[in-house]
Write a protein that holds these residues in place. Sequence first.
Motif, short mmCIF file in Angstrom:
data_model
loop_
_atom_site.label_atom_id
_atom_site.label_comp_id
_atom_site.label_asym_id
_atom_site.label_seq_id
_atom_site.Cartn_x
_atom_site.Cartn_y
_atom_site.Cartn_z
N GLU A 16 1.05 -1.22 -0.08
CA GLU A 16 -0.11 -0.01 0.11
C GLU A 16 1.01 1.45 -0.12
OE1 GLU A 16 -3.60 1.44 3.05
OE2 GLU A 16 -2.70 -0.72 3.23
N HIS A 17 0.25 2.30 -0.63
CA HIS A 17 1.12 3.50 -0.71
C HIS A 17 1.20 4.13 0.68
CE1 HIS A 17 2.57 7.29 -2.42
NE2 HIS A 17 1.73 7.82 -1.78
N VAL A 18 2.36 4.64 1.25
CA VAL A 18 2.35 5.04 2.36
C VAL A 18 2.62 6.64 2.43
CG1 VAL A 18 3.97 5.31 4.68
CG2 VAL A 18 3.64 3.07 3.55
N THR A 19 1.74 7.21 3.23
CA THR A 19 1.71 8.61 3.37
C THR A 19 1.92 9.04 4.68
OG1 THR A 19 -0.60 8.85 3.70
CG2 THR A 19 0.28 8.88 1.05
N SER A 20 2.18 10.53 4.87
CA SER A 20 2.42 11.00 6.19
C SER A 20 1.26 11.35 6.78
CB SER A 20 3.51 12.24 5.98
OG SER A 20 3.74 12.80 7.14
N PRO A 21 0.96 10.79 8.08
CA PRO A 21 0.01 10.48 8.84
C PRO A 21 -0.21 11.96 9.76
CG PRO A 21 1.27 9.34 10.09
CD PRO A 21 2.18 9.85 8.82
N PHE B 248 2.84 6.67 13.19
CA PHE B 248 2.43 7.66 13.61
C PHE B 248 3.08 8.94 13.39
CE2 PHE B 248 0.29 6.39 17.92
CZ PHE B 248 0.68 4.93 17.73
N ASP B 249 2.69 10.17 13.45
CA ASP B 249 3.17 11.50 12.96
C ASP B 249 2.60 12.25 14.19
OD1 ASP B 249 4.07 13.95 12.50
OD2 ASP B 249 4.30 13.53 10.28
N VAL B 250 3.40 12.61 15.33
CA VAL B 250 2.74 13.16 16.33
C VAL B 250 3.09 14.87 16.22
CG1 VAL B 250 2.56 11.20 17.84
CG2 VAL B 250 4.63 12.66 18.13
N TYR B 251 3.54 15.25 15.11
CA TYR B 251 3.95 16.62 14.99
C TYR B 251 3.03 17.59 15.38
CZ TYR B 251 5.62 20.73 12.68
OH TYR B 251 6.13 22.09 12.22
#
Length: 145
Positions: free
Chosen positions: A55-60, A77-80
């Motif tokens: 699957e295509h991985v994008t920034s969450p 995870f992206d907890v920015y």
Amino acid sequence: MKKVWETFSPQETEAIGEKMGQEAVSGQVYSLDGDLGVGKTVFSKGFARGLGITEHVTSPTFTIINEYMGRIPLYHFDVYRISCEEEMDDTGYEDYFYGEGISLVEWATLIPNLMPKDAIHITIEKDFKKGDDYRRITVCQGENA
Ligand code: ADP
Ligand code: MG
């Protein structure tokens, strides 16, 4: 344990991610830190491929967590956008961190008290003296990381 890699293109960073994804084991938590645009998501794409995810991985960034099915489930995870650690309570992160899958957490430095003690820490840095596409990738594990 400390390892350092140097890369000179996004493809090389992705390849290191892929190798680490291939070697990853169920239950592991990885932190992935470094400035905006340094290559955390590039690394994550390779990591996912190494886990057999097609699957295509994008920034969450806006969703906090993306879940992918591979050889082992990946919780990316992206907890920015988290403004305090308490905000993580709503995400159910503990079930992910302490479950059977693998958690890969971009911007984990923003939630230092929530990261498991045995997390594997990955830091990506630039060095402009070595060119725009140069990246140093440091991997540490253990209390003294
Ligand atoms: P982050 O998730 O850390 O904010 P991204 O992975 O989204 O950053 O973006 C990294 C950017 O840096 C991409 O545009 C990529 O093409 C570029 N880049 C240039 N050289 C490298 C390298 N050696 N490794 C990773 N990315 C690189
Ligand atoms: Mg990113």
